[in-house]
Design an enzyme around this catalytic site. Structure first.
Site, PDB file in Angstrom:
ATOM      1  N   ASP A   1      -2.359  -7.753  -5.612  1.00 14.50           N
ATOM      2  CA  ASP A   1      -2.780  -6.572  -4.876  1.00 14.50           C
ATOM      3  C   ASP A   1      -3.258  -5.457  -5.807  1.00 14.50           C
ATOM      4  O   ASP A   1      -2.845  -5.395  -6.972  1.00 14.50           O
ATOM      5  CB  ASP A   1      -1.581  -6.059  -4.068  1.00 14.50           C
ATOM      6  CG  ASP A   1      -2.008  -5.416  -2.760  1.00 14.50           C
ATOM      7  OD1 ASP A   1      -3.232  -5.320  -2.534  1.00 14.50           O
ATOM      8  OD2 ASP A   1      -1.131  -5.022  -1.985  1.00 14.50           O
TER       9      ASP A   1
ATOM     10  N   HIS B   1      -4.835  -1.131  -5.328  1.00 13.81           N
ATOM     11  CA  HIS B   1      -5.386  -0.068  -4.493  1.00 13.81           C
ATOM     12  C   HIS B   1      -6.182   0.876  -5.362  1.00 13.81           C
ATOM     13  O   HIS B   1      -5.713   1.306  -6.408  1.00 13.81           O
ATOM     14  CB  HIS B   1      -4.261   0.634  -3.740  1.00 13.81           C
ATOM     15  CG  HIS B   1      -3.601  -0.277  -2.761  1.00 13.81           C
ATOM     16  ND1 HIS B   1      -2.460  -0.985  -3.054  1.00 13.81           N
ATOM     17  CD2 HIS B   1      -3.976  -0.664  -1.517  1.00 13.81           C
ATOM     18  CE1 HIS B   1      -2.144  -1.745  -2.028  1.00 13.81           C
ATOM     19  NE2 HIS B   1      -3.042  -1.580  -1.081  1.00 13.81           N
TER      20      HIS B   1
ATOM     21  N   LYS C   1     -14.265  -4.351   6.270  1.00 10.66           N
ATOM     22  CA  LYS C   1     -13.657  -5.236   5.279  1.00 10.66           C
ATOM     23  C   LYS C   1     -14.572  -6.401   4.934  1.00 10.66           C
ATOM     24  O   LYS C   1     -15.475  -6.748   5.692  1.00 10.66           O
ATOM     25  CB  LYS C   1     -12.319  -5.746   5.772  1.00 10.66           C
ATOM     26  CG  LYS C   1     -12.407  -6.586   7.024  1.00 10.66           C
ATOM     27  CD  LYS C   1     -11.057  -7.193   7.354  1.00 10.66           C
ATOM     28  CE  LYS C   1     -11.181  -8.045   8.600  1.00 10.66           C
ATOM     29  NZ  LYS C   1      -9.954  -8.701   8.972  1.00 10.66           N
TER      30      LYS C   1
ATOM     31  N   HIS D   1      -8.422  -1.342  -0.565  1.00 10.51           N
ATOM     32  CA  HIS D   1      -7.387  -2.367  -0.764  1.00 10.51           C
ATOM     33  C   HIS D   1      -8.121  -3.634  -1.171  1.00 10.51           C
ATOM     34  O   HIS D   1      -9.132  -3.966  -0.555  1.00 10.51           O
ATOM     35  CB  HIS D   1      -6.655  -2.718   0.531  1.00 10.51           C
ATOM     36  CG  HIS D   1      -6.126  -1.571   1.320  1.00 10.51           C
ATOM     37  ND1 HIS D   1      -4.791  -1.372   1.514  1.00 10.51           N
ATOM     38  CD2 HIS D   1      -6.754  -0.571   1.997  1.00 10.51           C
ATOM     39  CE1 HIS D   1      -4.605  -0.309   2.279  1.00 10.51           C
ATOM     40  NE2 HIS D   1      -5.778   0.188   2.583  1.00 10.51           N
TER      41      HIS D   1
ATOM     42  N   GLN E   1       1.126 -10.867  -3.368  1.00 11.50           N
ATOM     43  CA  GLN E   1      -0.312 -10.589  -3.350  1.00 11.50           C
ATOM     44  C   GLN E   1      -0.755 -10.153  -4.737  1.00 11.50           C
ATOM     45  O   GLN E   1      -0.012  -9.462  -5.434  1.00 11.50           O
ATOM     46  CB  GLN E   1      -0.602  -9.450  -2.377  1.00 11.50           C
ATOM     47  CG  GLN E   1      -0.287  -9.777  -0.937  1.00 11.50           C
ATOM     48  CD  GLN E   1      -0.542  -8.580  -0.040  1.00 11.50           C
ATOM     49  OE1 GLN E   1      -0.010  -7.509  -0.278  1.00 11.50           O
ATOM     50  NE2 GLN E   1      -1.357  -8.764   0.976  1.00 11.50           N
TER      51      GLN E   1
ATOM     52  N   CYS F   1       0.801  -1.237   0.000  1.00 11.74           N
ATOM     53  CA  CYS F   1       0.000   0.000   0.000  1.00 11.74           C
ATOM     54  C   CYS F   1       0.833   1.286   0.000  1.00 11.74           C
ATOM     55  O   CYS F   1       0.551   2.173  -0.815  1.00 11.74           O
ATOM     56  CB  CYS F   1      -0.985   0.030   1.168  1.00 11.74           C
ATOM     57  SG  CYS F   1      -1.286  -1.519   1.976  1.00 11.74           S
TER      58      CYS F   1
ATOM     59  N   ARG G   1       6.730 -11.099   5.632  1.00 13.89           N
ATOM     60  CA  ARG G   1       6.243 -11.019   7.018  1.00 13.89           C
ATOM     61  C   ARG G   1       6.985 -12.052   7.844  1.00 13.89           C
ATOM     62  O   ARG G   1       7.306 -13.130   7.340  1.00 13.89           O
ATOM     63  CB  ARG G   1       4.740 -11.341   7.090  1.00 13.89           C
ATOM     64  CG  ARG G   1       3.891 -10.588   6.081  1.00 13.89           C
ATOM     65  CD  ARG G   1       3.094  -9.469   6.706  1.00 13.89           C
ATOM     66  NE  ARG G   1       2.430  -8.695   5.655  1.00 13.89           N
ATOM     67  CZ  ARG G   1       1.171  -8.870   5.288  1.00 13.89           C
ATOM     68  NH1 ARG G   1       0.442  -9.789   5.880  1.00 13.89           N
ATOM     69  NH2 ARG G   1       0.642  -8.123   4.331  1.00 13.89           N
TER      70      ARG G   1
END
Ligand code: ZN
Ligand code: ZN
Length: 673
Positions: A405, A407, A490, A536, A403, A356, A385
């Protein structure tokens, strides 16, 4: 003193089923709990499930954990009990075994035999309570620091008294500190089995005491246990770690590091196919692809809030070489270093735990107006992580993952439509992969908690938008208060695989926080600066985890479009080798992943090898095929030859099967007609 059991005896019809427990004014309790006048009572029966821990099966399983713990302490009196809850599939007990004792599954029969004796003797679970002082004194006297700690936490959480359960007469029988409730007596445990052992740590802290976690399960009926064990057996056969090794999809190499996945060529094909598939869908929805580096300055994550607050779940930061030697000369201690990193006194870099902040900076690099919104930035971004080593599990729990991912930066008014778009993308993905059974978990805020930032009005709008989007999917969904992120509500997707196991995969989150922290702005229709809202979303979640689930879902037999090798051509003899190569060439020219097996081996052996590698189609070709310009088609999972087909037609059909991302073997279906 009247108990739930008494009430049941007095009111139930003869021959009716006995309850397992009861609810008194809604509270889930033992049948032996005394009842005050005016209490509302209802009974909990076998088969009843509840939204909380309050279902009959959980109660049975937790009770079985007591019985297992007692059996273990009969065999190893020095073993110290730590924590023994029910889980979704059974129960476990964390136990500290004395030095030198290494429990193994070979010990299970002995433990199960002792459990059998305890169960056969139908001993009641008897509750007694002590004041917190008496209880603490007793536990300290017993000398189990883990139970002392459990009790302290219970008292800290507001328990006014400490409760103990003995299986039999208090003082004369085995007992354990426990809040309860339990089944009335051990005889209720009709079928049980110990399943596995793993290691765990006290409070999940790697630096704390190492514990042994013993897993088991229990059911009210033997047939339910049998069914569960069959399912476990099938799950073992589908284990993505086993299939991954057999089909050479990925490796976890200790030399590279635990939890860091190496994708082998075959696995990389699956991942790439999935990426190509989603990328095409993203393009349709107006997403723009970006690329960002794997690291960023600590300042970036300090601004986003990822550092130092989540430092525990990240790889430690790294520091520029010159600064490092300067600090060494100064004799900076580790503790000092870590606190100066945390406060921002020392600069450094971090392996990115999230994509992000990078995407936010891309948005911030341009001056957008309301006409440009929404801006949808996507990236297959790899993040890192720090998962506890005990938590690592194949592709499902890793330390570095990619991911899918993206945004989305939009106006308040656009949030609802963008959420719809995210969800329809997820729907397309799941439908394409045959994951038809899934549910949605809606994480909402707890209006009484102070931890949520942003105005109540924004929250109400965002939550309503999430709800509407979830409703539009037409799948079951639950609303869970207090499960929102602190910055916005979420939507989580929980997918059920063919074995009925649930996997939490993708997620969509509304965020009012990051745009604030980074001071993002766009020019509104009124000419004024406004703050965008961020969404997200990652429909797969992580490519690693998603592929792990997919391997198990398909048991390694992927739909043709995902199969690393789609067609294996086998010549019946040396003489047909050239034709076999021509067939493979033609397929490859059409974008089909085909190979020739012209090793010097028997045909049956080669067919078996292709089947073991889960190659969807095997074409056996001989002189007659060559003369007719045809192929003899075999499909994975069917023992016999389906028959011959003109080569050109086969190529067209399989190309279509691949291009349409068919879940079934469409070419094979031609033969059935
Ligand atoms: Zn208990
Ligand atoms: Zn994000």
């Amino acid at each position: 003193m009247i108990t739930g059991a008494d009430v049941f005896r007095a009111t139930a019809l003869a021959g009716s089923d006995k309850p397992v427990a009861c609810r008194l004014d809604g509270q889930f309790l033992d049948l032996a709990t005394p009842i005050r006048v005016g209490t509302r009572i209802s009974f909990v029966f076998i088969g009843e499930t509840g939204p909380d821990d309050g279902d009959a099966l959980n109660l049975l399983r937790h009770s079985t954990a007591h019985v297992m713990a007692e059996a273990i302490q009969q065999l190893w009196p020095e073993a110290q009990l730590v924590y023994g809850p029910a889980t979704t599939d059974g129960f476990f007990y964390d136990i500290r075994f004395p030095e030198g004792v290494q429990l193994s599954t070979k010990d299970f029969p002995a433990i199960e035999a002792r459990m059998g004796e305890i169960i056969a003797s139908r001993r009641p679970f008897v509750r007694y309570e002590l004041t917190t002082e008496e209880g603490m004194r007793k536990l300290e006297c017993d000398g189990n620091k883990y139970k002392v700690d459990n009790a302290r936490r219970a008292v800290g959480a507001g328990d006014a008294r400490l409760s103990f359960y003995s299986t039999g007469k208090p003082g004369a029988a085995w007992e354990d500190l426990c809040r309860g409730p339990h089944v009335p007596d051990t005889g209720w445990i009709a079928s049980y089995k110990l399943l596995s052992i793993s290691s765990s740590y006290w409070h999940g802290d790697e630096n704390s005491d190492r514990l042994t976690r013993v897993y088991g399960t229990a059911f009210f009926r033997q047939s339910d246990l049998d069914r569960y064990l069959r399912m476990l057996e099938e799950a073992r056969e589908r284990d993505h770690r086993v299939i991954g090794k057999r089909q050479k999809l990925f490796v976890l190499d200790e030399m590279v590091g635990p939890g860091l996945v190496l994708w082998q060529p075959a696995g990389a094909i699956i991942r790439l196919e999935l990426q190509t598939f989603i990328s095409a869908e993203l393009k349709k929805q107006g997403y723009q692809q970006v690329f960002t580096p794997h690291i960023g300055k600590l300042e970036l994550y300090r601004t986003s809030g990822h550092f130092p607050y989540y430092a525990e779940s990240q790889f430690p930061p790294f520091i520029e070489r010159e600064l490092l030697s300067e600090l060494a000369v100064q004799g900076t201690s580790c503790a000092d270093l870590s606190s100066r990193l945390g406060s921002g006194d020392i600069q450094g870099y971090l392996l990115k735990p999230m994509n992000c902040p990078h995407h936010v900076r891309i948005f911030a690099s341009c001056q957008y107006s309301y006409r440009d919104l929404p801006v949808r930035l996507s990236e297959f971004g790899t993040v890192y992580r720090w998962e506890q080593s005990g938590e690592l599990n194949g592709l499902l729990r890793v330390r570095g993952f990619t991911q899918d991912d993206a945004h989305l930066f939009c106006t308040e008014e656009q949030v609802a439509a963008e959420l719809q778009g995210c969800l329809s993308l997820v729907k397309t993905i799941f439908a394409t992969l045959g994951m038809t059974e899934y549910r949605v978990r809606l994480g909402l805020r707890d209006p009484d908690s102070p931890k949520y930032i942003g105005s109540a009005e924004n929250w109400a709008k965002a939550e309503q938008a999430c709800k509407n989007a979830a409703l539009s999917l037409g799948v079951p969904f639950s609303e869970e208060q207090g499960e929102a992120a602190f910055y916005g509500p979420k939507i989580d997707f929980v997918v059920k695989d063919v074995l009925g196991r649930e996997w939490q995969l993708g997620t969509v989150q509304v965020d009012y926080n990051l745009p604030n922290r980074f001071g993002l702005e766009y020019i509104g229709a009124d000419g004024q600066m406004h703050r965008p809202v961020m969404i997200h979303r990652a429909p797969f979640g992580a490519m690693e985890r998603f592929c792990g689930v997919l391997i198990e879902h398909f048991a390694g037999a992927f739909p043709t479009w995902l199969a690393p090798e789609q067609v294996c051509v086998i010549p019946v003899s040396e003489k047909s080798s050239a034709y076999a190569r021509r067939v493979a060439r033609l397929l490859m020219d059409g974008g089909v992943r085909a190979g020739v097996d012209d090793r010097n081996d028997r045909i049956q052996g080669k067919i078996r090898v292709a089947a073991e590698a889960k190659v969807p189609y095997t074409l056996v070709v001989g002189p007659r095929d060559e003369a007719a310009n045809s192929v003899s088609v075999r499909v994975l999972g069917v023992e016999k030859d389906l028959g011959a087909m003109p080569l050109d037609r086969y190529v067209e059909l399989i190309k279509d099967e691949i291009a349409s991302r068919a879940l079934t073997r469409k070419v094979a279906e031609q033969f059935a007609q």
